[in-house]
Every structure is written in structure tokens, then in C-alpha cells.
Write a protein that holds these residues in place. Sequence first.
Motif, mmCIF file in Angstrom:
data_model
loop_
_atom_site.group_PDB
_atom_site.id
_atom_site.type_symbol
_atom_site.label_atom_id
_atom_site.label_comp_id
_atom_site.label_asym_id
_atom_site.label_seq_id
_atom_site.Cartn_x
_atom_site.Cartn_y
_atom_site.Cartn_z
ATOM 1 N N LEU A 59 0.660 -1.001 -0.078
ATOM 2 C CA LEU A 59 -0.299 0.125 0.306
ATOM 3 C C LEU A 59 0.713 0.955 0.095
ATOM 4 O O LEU A 59 1.869 1.202 0.773
ATOM 5 C CB LEU A 59 -1.077 0.072 1.270
ATOM 6 N N ALA A 60 0.477 1.951 -1.340
ATOM 7 C CA ALA A 60 1.196 2.774 -0.866
ATOM 8 C C ALA A 60 1.031 4.231 0.312
ATOM 9 O O ALA A 60 -0.369 4.269 0.436
ATOM 10 C CB ALA A 60 0.729 4.250 -2.217
ATOM 11 N N GLY A 61 2.435 4.932 0.861
ATOM 12 C CA GLY A 61 2.055 5.613 1.693
ATOM 13 C C GLY A 61 1.150 4.685 3.126
ATOM 14 O O GLY A 61 1.197 6.026 4.803
ATOM 15 N N VAL B 42 6.686 -2.510 1.281
ATOM 16 C CA VAL B 42 7.246 -3.338 0.106
ATOM 17 C C VAL B 42 6.377 -2.311 -1.163
ATOM 18 O O VAL B 42 5.584 -1.778 -0.941
ATOM 19 C CB VAL B 42 6.708 -5.044 -0.397
ATOM 20 N N MET B 43 7.513 -1.788 -1.974
ATOM 21 C CA MET B 43 6.955 -1.309 -3.251
ATOM 22 C C MET B 43 7.349 -2.316 -4.519
ATOM 23 O O MET B 43 8.448 -1.368 -5.239
ATOM 24 C CB MET B 43 6.880 0.334 -2.872
ATOM 25 N N PRO B 44 6.456 -2.271 -5.114
ATOM 26 C CA PRO B 44 6.125 -3.158 -6.880
ATOM 27 C C PRO B 44 5.949 -1.839 -6.951
ATOM 28 O O PRO B 44 4.963 -1.286 -6.916
ATOM 29 C CB PRO B 44 5.801 -4.319 -6.686
ATOM 30 N N PHE C 93 10.636 6.084 -3.695
ATOM 31 C CA PHE C 93 11.183 5.664 -4.644
ATOM 32 C C PHE C 93 9.365 4.862 -5.363
ATOM 33 O O PHE C 93 10.104 4.726 -6.400
ATOM 34 C CB PHE C 93 11.004 4.852 -3.647
ATOM 35 N N THR C 94 8.815 5.635 -4.457
ATOM 36 C CA THR C 94 7.247 5.096 -4.564
ATOM 37 C C THR C 94 6.940 6.356 -6.539
ATOM 38 O O THR C 94 6.417 6.029 -6.938
ATOM 39 C CB THR C 94 6.181 5.197 -3.992
ATOM 40 N N GLY C 95 7.605 7.086 -5.640
ATOM 41 C CA GLY C 95 7.156 8.723 -6.790
ATOM 42 C C GLY C 95 8.217 7.553 -8.426
ATOM 43 O O GLY C 95 7.912 8.066 -9.435
ATOM 44 N N ALA D 47 9.288 4.198 -8.987
ATOM 45 C CA ALA D 47 8.983 3.452 -9.457
ATOM 46 C C ALA D 47 7.585 2.534 -9.462
ATOM 47 O O ALA D 47 7.356 2.086 -10.655
ATOM 48 C CB ALA D 47 10.219 2.611 -8.590
ATOM 49 N N GLY D 48 7.287 3.062 -8.209
ATOM 50 C CA GLY D 48 5.860 1.891 -8.239
ATOM 51 C C GLY D 48 4.821 2.557 -9.105
ATOM 52 O O GLY D 48 4.386 2.152 -9.994
ATOM 53 N N SER D 49 5.063 5.069 -8.505
ATOM 54 C CA SER D 49 4.512 5.069 -10.289
ATOM 55 C C SER D 49 4.750 5.345 -11.124
ATOM 56 O O SER D 49 4.294 5.867 -12.719
ATOM 57 C CB SER D 49 3.901 6.383 -10.409
ATOM 58 N N GLY D 50 6.294 4.886 -11.446
ATOM 59 C CA GLY D 50 7.243 5.269 -13.153
ATOM 60 C C GLY D 50 6.574 4.819 -14.192
ATOM 61 O O GLY D 50 6.321 5.110 -15.175
#
Length: 282
Positions: A100-102, A121-123, A171-173, A175-178
Motif C-alpha cells: 500500500l502506497a503511503g 513493499v513497493m512493487p 521510491f514510490t514516485g 518506480a511504483g508510479s514510474g
Amino acid sequence: MLHDKTVAFIGAGSMAEAMISGLVKSEKFPTHQIVATNRSNVERLAALEAIYGINSCKLEDLQFDQIDVIILAMKPKDVDQALSGIKQHIKPNQLILSVLAGITTTYLEQNLHIGQQVVRVMPNTSSAIGESATAISPGHETSENNVILTKTLLECIGEVYTIDEMDMDVFTGLAGSGPAYFYYLMEHMEQQGAKAGFDVETTRKIIAQTIKGAANMVQAQGETPTILREKVTSPNGTTAAGLKALDENGGGKAIAKAVEHAAIRSKEISEQIQESLLVNSK
Ligand SMILES: NC(=O)C1=CN([C@@H]2O[C@H](COP(=O)(O)OP(=O)(O)OC[C@H]3O[C@@H](n4cnc5c(N)ncnc54)[C@H](OP(=O)(O)O)[C@@H]3O)[C@@H](O)[C@H]2O)C=CC1
Ligand SMILES: O=C(O)[C@@H]1CCC=N1
């Protein structure tokens, strides 16, 4: 290590499906050891069973005592309800991964059992083909064995980076959203191809190959994107004209802002969830 592990997804949307697809394709463990559950959409569970050969069940029918790894994959706004629903069924030594983001490890620890084994985890959705760039940040109580298990499991769906949780928003900005930024770029390139009379299918293939080639060059050559860009750019040539237009139209700035704002939003989600926790505890 994985062949005897059972993994349950709580939440069966886009991200869960991408991970399920990657896990199944990796052939590292039997598909019947992957179980998906969600809130209410039974058609969705049936579709995932049919496509991937996994198991699924209603959340209330999940045999929690037979699950080694529980993957939380609902929207951040639904986490409170989801955790209240599952807490009574899980044990502190069960490993909980949250995509979950955030949502911080502290939040998860506060809302589960004392000593709960959690990993944030941020996949990204390229998990579906084993090409995710995934970050992990273990919780405060998480054992080294469970960190190794988490890495081994997530390596089935791509590259894994262990990062400080402070860096998870950025990292979310990145690769997660990438992937979405690249799809957006492709959409715009496709439109230009279509304007020039190229058929969409061919243009899509050309652009995908171009992006794939550029990414592979960075990985294979060990040269910086700056050097590689310079090698494409002939003085007063076509690329120089294209890059000038990108700069004049705020291209570089826009990309930086996209990463920055996605990271800000991730941080905001953490703060909002933490605030709602405080309000609810009053
Ligand atoms: N999409 C992406 O690229 C990425 C997403 N993430 C994270 O993954 C999470 C899921 O995102 P995404 O897959 O896009 O979302 P979706 O909306 O596609 O899926 C959400 C899922 O959660 C289920 N759900 C909602 N509430 C509950 C509950 N209380 N108990 C059990 N299941 C529940 C829904 O079930 P039902 O349909 O029955 O309501 C649905 O299956 C988010 O937290 C997001 O931050 C992380 C990295 C990348
Ligand atoms: O858009 C989102 O919030 C999720 C998290 C990262 C990618 N998708």
C-alpha cells in the motif's frame, strides 16, 4: 525456500494480479499455493483462478493458519477496515507484506499484534512479467529470516532493493508510479505517429522497442543517461531539435514534477491515515 510456502493476497485488483502473474510465471512454487481474496467481487476471483490456476476464496473462508505470507493489496483508504477484519485471525509470527502506497510499517505494527512481522513493499505493475523494480523496508520487529523470505519471494517478480523507509515515498514516485509516466510518454508519441499517418499498431511496436532499447542500453553499457543522450544528439541535427522543443516546453521540469508530486502524495497518504487513526482513538 519457496516451494512449501503459501501466499495469500488480501485484495485482488491490478497490483495483486500483476504480482500473481509474475509469481506464476516464475514457476518457483506451485500455483495452488497462491490464494486470492477480496472484499466482495466474486467474478474477479473466478477470473483470476481461470487465468492463473491459483486458488481463491471469500475472505471469511480463508484458512489463515495455513498461510505463510499475507500480502495486503487493497487501496490505502481501505486498510483500516481490512486490518480490523483480519487481525483476529493472524498470529504475530505470520509475515505480512504491504504494497500500500503511503502506509508505514509503524501504522501496520500499531494496528496488528505486538511483535508482528511486517514488511512495507513497493512493487510496480511490471511484476506481471518479472520486471518490477521493487523496494522493501522491513518493520521494527521483522526477523532476518523473514527479510530473506520477502526478498526471495519478490525476486520472482523482478529486482529487489532494500531501502530506508524514509525513502519509500520517493521510491514510490520513481518506480511504483514510474511505469505510468512511460505509458503517458508512449501515448503522446503514438498520437504524433498517428497524425503522420502511421497505423497505431506499428507505431506502438516502434515506440516500445525504442524505449526498451534505451532502457537496456543503460543497464548493459554502464554509461550514464547523459552520455547516452549525447551520443544520439548530432550538432544541429534532428535530436537537438527535438530536445530543444522538450526543454522549451518544460519537458524535463514536468518529469521532475511528476516524481516529486507522486512522492508528496505518498507522504500525504501516510499523514492522512495517521490523522484518522488519532481521530478514531479519541
Ligand atoms: N496499481 C499499481 O500500479 C500499484 C499499486 N500499489 C498499491 O496496491 C494497492 C492496490 O492497488 P490496485 O491493485 O491498483 O487497486 P484496485 O482498486 O485495483 O484493487 C483493490 C482491491 O482491494 C480489495 N479490497 C478493498 N477493501 C478490501 C477489504 N477490506 N478486504 C479485502 N479486500 C479489499 C478490492 O476488492 P473488491 O473489488 O471486492 O472491492 C480489490 O480487489 C494500493 O494500496 C496501491 O497503493 C502499489 C504499487 C503499484
Ligand atoms: O497510484 C497509486 O497510488 C499506486 C501506488 C503506486 C502506483 N500506483
